[in-house]
Design a protein around this motif. Structure first.
Motif, PDB file in Angstrom:
ATOM      1  N   TYR A  68       0.824  -1.210   0.000  1.00  0.00           N
ATOM      2  CA  TYR A  68       0.000   0.000   0.000  1.00  0.00           C
ATOM      3  C   TYR A  68       0.860   1.263   0.000  1.00  0.00           C
ATOM      4  O   TYR A  68       0.565   2.243  -0.695  1.00  0.00           O
ATOM      5  CB  TYR A  68      -0.948   0.009   1.205  1.00  0.00           C
ATOM      6  CG  TYR A  68      -2.240  -0.726   0.938  1.00  0.00           C
ATOM      7  CD1 TYR A  68      -3.406  -0.038   0.638  1.00  0.00           C
ATOM      8  CD2 TYR A  68      -2.286  -2.118   0.959  1.00  0.00           C
ATOM      9  CE1 TYR A  68      -4.599  -0.711   0.373  1.00  0.00           C
ATOM     10  CE2 TYR A  68      -3.464  -2.800   0.698  1.00  0.00           C
ATOM     11  CZ  TYR A  68      -4.615  -2.089   0.400  1.00  0.00           C
ATOM     12  OH  TYR A  68      -5.787  -2.756   0.128  1.00  0.00           O
ATOM     13  N   PHE A 103      -5.445   3.473   3.241  1.00  0.00           N
ATOM     14  CA  PHE A 103      -5.870   2.109   2.962  1.00  0.00           C
ATOM     15  C   PHE A 103      -7.194   2.082   2.187  1.00  0.00           C
ATOM     16  O   PHE A 103      -7.323   1.401   1.164  1.00  0.00           O
ATOM     17  CB  PHE A 103      -6.001   1.355   4.282  1.00  0.00           C
ATOM     18  CG  PHE A 103      -6.852   0.123   4.224  1.00  0.00           C
ATOM     19  CD1 PHE A 103      -6.415  -1.022   3.583  1.00  0.00           C
ATOM     20  CD2 PHE A 103      -8.106   0.106   4.827  1.00  0.00           C
ATOM     21  CE1 PHE A 103      -7.204  -2.163   3.527  1.00  0.00           C
ATOM     22  CE2 PHE A 103      -8.899  -1.023   4.785  1.00  0.00           C
ATOM     23  CZ  PHE A 103      -8.452  -2.162   4.134  1.00  0.00           C
ATOM     24  N   TRP A 106      -6.940   3.026  -1.516  1.00  0.00           N
ATOM     25  CA  TRP A 106      -6.392   2.023  -2.420  1.00  0.00           C
ATOM     26  C   TRP A 106      -7.248   0.765  -2.505  1.00  0.00           C
ATOM     27  O   TRP A 106      -7.215   0.056  -3.510  1.00  0.00           O
ATOM     28  CB  TRP A 106      -4.942   1.712  -2.040  1.00  0.00           C
ATOM     29  CG  TRP A 106      -4.050   2.817  -2.489  1.00  0.00           C
ATOM     30  CD1 TRP A 106      -3.514   3.816  -1.729  1.00  0.00           C
ATOM     31  CD2 TRP A 106      -3.664   3.080  -3.836  1.00  0.00           C
ATOM     32  NE1 TRP A 106      -2.804   4.684  -2.513  1.00  0.00           N
ATOM     33  CE2 TRP A 106      -2.875   4.254  -3.815  1.00  0.00           C
ATOM     34  CE3 TRP A 106      -3.895   2.450  -5.057  1.00  0.00           C
ATOM     35  CZ2 TRP A 106      -2.327   4.806  -4.970  1.00  0.00           C
ATOM     36  CZ3 TRP A 106      -3.355   2.995  -6.210  1.00  0.00           C
ATOM     37  CH2 TRP A 106      -2.571   4.156  -6.149  1.00  0.00           C
TER      38      TRP A 106
END
Length: 288
Positions: A68, A103, A106
């Motif tokens: 990430y 988070f 994505w």
């Protein structure tokens, strides 16, 4: 999905950045994971947890955190085998709230790229699988093949592997299992220096324990300068500490992941293929 099930790896985003800063802005994956564990004083019971696949749960979570941060441009994706902070990453500090926002951003991009997956399915998949999905598939296949070999078959393929990596006079001791020693060989450092190496092969799906490392060391003391344990599984945190304990003969540990890399490096029993990985960060600007 309850909060406890929502991608636990998010909590490693900030600690991962901090670990890399402490390591001089770059480090090997295991080195970074160990630094996080040390900084946060994580206990061995947590560090030794594994997924159904046998992959270490903590290291897998840290690998997803890295993925990430790479998508966000905080880590350099071009350096294979080494995690490296970008200039942006060097100056970025994330608390949990900021990490969670990153988070979710994505996850949404991943979900759009894979329309047949719900957000819950994307998150669950990431909790259970390695971020390098293509590599883990090949890795799992090879490990399954190795785990399905007979005990003597696994010992003999390890013998071939060590030969391909420069060992000479490699022999398997056979069914006698001489004090836990499965085989031996000679490694030449240069024309003037070489030493005998004893090895043990463990065709496992679980983890090799500290006591097993200690038993192997006891069997090799006075008989060789070096020992190697090769396994298709993993090693507990305490086993790793025991292998490198000060004042005792050092033992090299080769877990399933490293074992696969060793086969790949010499192309033993595997055939290389060129695979292109989609760079989601490139397509982010076209998602609107």
């Amino acid at each position: 999905m309850s909060k406890s099930k929502q991608a636990e790896f998010v909590k490693w985003f900030g600690p991962l950045l901090e670990a890399l800063r402490e390591l001089g802005y770059s480090g090997k994956p295991k080195e970074v994971s160990d630094k996080i564990a040390k900084n946060l004083k994580l206990d061995n019971a947590f560090l030794d947890q594994t997924l159904k696949s046998g992959t270490n749960r903590f290291h897998n979570q840290v690998a997803w955190a890295r993925q990430y941060l790479t998508w966000e441009g905080l880590l350099d994706s071009s350096t294979r085998g080494t995690w490296k902070l970008t200039d942006k990453g060097k100056n970025t500090f994330l608390d949990y709230k900021q990490a969670h926002q990153l988070f979710l951003k994505w996850v949404e991009i991943n979900q759009k790229a894979r329309k047949n997956k719900s957000q819950k399915e994307v998150i669950t998949e990431q909790e259970q699988e390695d971020p390098e999905a293509i590599e883990i598939k090949a890795e799992t296949n090879l490990l399954e093949v190795l785990q399905n070999l007979s005990p003597s078959g696994f010992e003999n393929v390890c013998k071939e592997l060590l030969r391909e990596h420069g060992f000479e006079n490699v022999e398997v001791t056979g069914k006698s299992h001489d004090g836990g020693i499965d085989g031996y060989g000679t490694l030449e450092i240069n024309p003037f220096v070489s030493f005998k190496v004893l090895f043990q092969c463990k065709r496992y799906k679980g983890s090799v324990s500290r006591s097993q490392v200690g038993d192997f060391r006891n069997a090799m003391i006075g008989r060789a300068e070096k020992g190697i344990i090769l396994t298709t599984g993993t090693f507990t945190n305490e086993a790793e500490k025991e292998a490198s304990r000060d004042g005792a003969p050092q033992i090299e540990l080769v877990d399933g992941k490293k074992l696969v890399r060793m086969f790949e490096k010499v192309e033993l029993g595997v055939t290389p293929k060129t695979i292109f990985e989609v760079d989601l960060s490139y397509f982010e600007k076209f998602s609107d």
